[in-house]
Design an enzyme around this catalytic site. Structure first.
Site, short mmCIF file in Angstrom:
data_model
loop_
_atom_site.label_atom_id
_atom_site.label_comp_id
_atom_site.label_asym_id
_atom_site.label_seq_id
_atom_site.Cartn_x
_atom_site.Cartn_y
_atom_site.Cartn_z
N LYS A 141 0.84 -1.21 0.00
CA LYS A 141 0.00 0.00 0.00
C LYS A 141 0.87 1.25 0.00
O LYS A 141 1.93 1.25 0.62
CB LYS A 141 -0.86 0.05 1.26
CG LYS A 141 -1.84 -1.08 1.44
CD LYS A 141 -2.56 -0.89 2.79
CE LYS A 141 -3.41 -2.09 3.17
NZ LYS A 141 -3.81 -2.04 4.59
N ARG A 189 -11.59 -8.99 10.68
CA ARG A 189 -12.93 -8.42 10.54
C ARG A 189 -13.90 -9.42 9.92
O ARG A 189 -15.04 -9.52 10.31
CB ARG A 189 -12.89 -7.16 9.66
CG ARG A 189 -12.32 -5.98 10.36
CD ARG A 189 -11.95 -4.93 9.38
NE ARG A 189 -11.00 -5.45 8.42
CZ ARG A 189 -10.24 -4.72 7.65
NH1 ARG A 189 -10.33 -3.43 7.68
NH2 ARG A 189 -9.39 -5.28 6.82
O1 PNS Z 1 -2.59 -2.31 8.61
P1 PNS Z 1 -1.95 -3.20 7.56
O2 PNS Z 1 -1.61 -2.40 6.32
O3 PNS Z 1 -2.78 -4.41 7.25
O4 PNS Z 1 -0.58 -3.72 8.22
C1 PNS Z 1 0.27 -4.61 7.50
C2 PNS Z 1 1.65 -4.64 8.16
C3 PNS Z 1 2.28 -3.26 8.20
C4 PNS Z 1 1.53 -5.21 9.56
C5 PNS Z 1 2.52 -5.61 7.28
O5 PNS Z 1 2.60 -5.13 5.96
C6 PNS Z 1 3.93 -5.82 7.84
O6 PNS Z 1 4.12 -6.63 8.72
N1 PNS Z 1 4.90 -5.05 7.26
C7 PNS Z 1 6.30 -5.15 7.66
C8 PNS Z 1 7.08 -6.09 6.69
C9 PNS Z 1 6.83 -7.54 7.08
O7 PNS Z 1 7.30 -8.01 8.10
N2 PNS Z 1 6.00 -8.26 6.26
C10 PNS Z 1 5.58 -9.62 6.59
C11 PNS Z 1 6.57 -10.66 6.16
S1 PNS Z 1 6.90 -10.63 4.44
#
Ligand code: PNS
Length: 171
Positions: A44, A94
């Site tokens: 995003k 959700r």
């Molecule tokens: O509120 P969101 O956008 O659903 O949150 C998603 C988030 C930020 C928790 C996720 O994208 C994330 O963990 N980002 C950090 C990178 C990471 O560890 N990704 C997962 C393993 S590839």
């Protein structure tokens, strides 16, 4: 001596919604320490800057929850969890539509670091339709975001989209 139970509630929080606050409130009652961590979601493009997202969370949480802290991290969630000695990652679910993505995230995070457990909390039904994306869509057209986000965030959100809010038909 019992070990302090530390959980991380990660998200992009772009912006924070009442659904997020509900999970934070409930999570803070289960764990000794809850770290609300703003991370970047590579899928995003955030509308609010990291600083704005952190400020929003600080404004809402700092005074209201003694065991909740807010932080920002750029990198892998599991690395952050390890750095903070957190045993648990909390995610809100959700609807069934969230499940496939969250299941994949839980699996990859487990593969990367099996000592961190992902736990899911069902969102309260009154927030089951709510997401940051839907808040941004409504706000971008000047629609009413009352009840969707905390009152103290209206101005910041509406300013971002340069709109005035029309709330004459809200239920
Ligand atoms: O509120 P969101 O956008 O659903 O949150 C998603 C988030 C930020 C928790 C996720 O994208 C994330 O963990 N980002 C950090 C990178 C990471 O560890 N990704 C997962 C393993 S590839």
């Amino acid at each position: 001596m019992t070990k302090t139970k530390i959980a991380i509630y990660p998200g992009s929080f772009d912006p924070v919604t009442n659904g997020h606050l509900d999970i934070i409130d409930r999570g803070s009652k289960i764990f000794d320490r809850l770290i609300v961590a703003v991370l970047e979601n590579p899928r995003k493009n955030a509308v609010f800057s990291a600083k704005e997202r952190l400020n929003m969370l600080d404004l809402l949480l700092e005074k209201n929850f003694a065991n909740v802290e807010v932080d920002y991290y750029q990198g892998l969630l599991v690395d952050y969890a390890e750095q903070k000695n957190a045993q648990v990652i909390i995610k809100g679910l959700r609807a069934i539509s969230d499940f496939e993505y969250e299941f994949q995230m839980a699996m990859i995070n487990h593969k990367l670091n099996p000592s961190v457990e992902t736990m899911f909390m069902m969102t309260s039904s009154k927030f089951s339709y709510l997401s940051s994306s839907i808040v941004k869509e409504v706000a971008s057209y000047g629609g009413c975001i009352k009840g969707l986000v905390p009152d103290s965030l209206y101005d910041l959100i509406l300013k971002k989209f340069d709109v005035d809010m029309k709330c004459n038909k809200i239920v």
